[in-house]
Motif scaffolding. Structure first.
Motif, PDB file in Angstrom:
ATOM      1  N   ARG A 168       0.933  -0.828  -0.102  1.00 53.07           N
ATOM      2  CA  ARG A 168      -0.006   0.083  -0.019  1.00 53.07           C
ATOM      3  C   ARG A 168       0.884   1.393  -0.189  1.00 53.07           C
ATOM      4  O   ARG A 168       1.807   1.375   1.118  1.00 53.07           O
ATOM      5  N   LEU A 169       0.902   1.788  -1.130  1.00 52.58           N
ATOM      6  CA  LEU A 169       1.554   3.317  -1.173  1.00 52.58           C
ATOM      7  C   LEU A 169       0.859   4.166  -0.677  1.00 52.58           C
ATOM      8  O   LEU A 169      -0.396   4.591  -0.994  1.00 52.58           O
ATOM      9  N   SER A 170       1.357   5.247  -0.150  1.00 48.82           N
ATOM     10  CA  SER A 170       0.696   6.369   0.136  1.00 48.82           C
ATOM     11  C   SER A 170       1.391   7.681  -0.148  1.00 48.82           C
ATOM     12  O   SER A 170       2.698   7.565  -0.288  1.00 48.82           O
ATOM     13  N   CYS A 171       0.795   8.612  -0.345  1.00 49.85           N
ATOM     14  CA  CYS A 171       1.345  10.184  -0.906  1.00 49.85           C
ATOM     15  C   CYS A 171       0.585  11.152   0.242  1.00 49.85           C
ATOM     16  O   CYS A 171      -0.518  11.364   0.049  1.00 49.85           O
ATOM     17  N   SER A 172       1.676  11.746   0.785  1.00 55.38           N
ATOM     18  CA  SER A 172       1.110  12.765   1.687  1.00 55.38           C
ATOM     19  C   SER A 172       1.302  14.018   1.156  1.00 55.38           C
ATOM     20  O   SER A 172       2.627  14.499   0.458  1.00 55.38           O
ATOM     21  N   ALA A 173       0.421  14.937   1.041  1.00 55.63           N
ATOM     22  CA  ALA A 173       0.301  16.225   0.281  1.00 55.63           C
ATOM     23  C   ALA A 173       0.560  17.306   1.381  1.00 55.63           C
ATOM     24  O   ALA A 173      -0.225  17.306   2.216  1.00 55.63           O
ATOM     25  N   SER A 174       1.386  18.521   0.869  1.00 55.20           N
ATOM     26  CA  SER A 174       1.268  19.787   1.753  1.00 55.20           C
ATOM     27  C   SER A 174       1.480  20.844   0.650  1.00 55.20           C
ATOM     28  O   SER A 174       2.069  20.669  -0.317  1.00 55.20           O
TER      29      SER A 174
END
Length: 119
Positions: free
Chosen positions: A19-25
């Motif tokens: 499970r890949l995650s992409c955290s955005a800011s």
């Protein structure tokens, strides 16, 4: 300043899951078309999956044929993150996976996370 930070890559055996995650800011994922791309060694970068807002509370998802049925893209607007669940992984899924955000003329990329599928 916009940042997309991927995580969750690694080495997995054929048939396994990640499970890949992409955290955005610096941007709001709920209003962007969010995608996952991948690039295998010696190959061009290719689109894996996209999630787009088509209504106030409705998203549309699209998948590349080679991974359809084995991947699911989703997002958590409260956490401003996008995910890629990958199942039944194959050695040919080995690549660097990138998070991508697009809204009108604005386009952003993450640095990528390596996925390796091998025995």
């Amino acid at each position: 300043q916009v940042q997309l930070v991927e995580s969750g890559g690694g080495l997995v055996q054929p048939g396994g899951s990640l499970r890949l995650s992409c955290s955005a800011s610096g941007l709001t994922v709920s209003i962007y078309d969010m995608s996952w791309y991948r690039q295998a060694p010696g190959k061009e970068r290719e689109l894996v999956a996209t999630i787009s807002m088509i209504g106030s509370f409705e998203d549309e998802t699209k998948y590349t044929d080679s991974m359809k049925g084995r991947v699911t893209i989703s997002r958590n607007n409260a956490n401003n993150a996008v995910f890629l669940q990958m199942d039944s992984l194959k050695p040919e899924d080995t690549a660097v996976y990138f998070c991508h955000a697009r809204h009108r003329q604005l386009v952003y990329w993450g640095q990528g996370t390596q996925v390796a599928v091998a025995s």
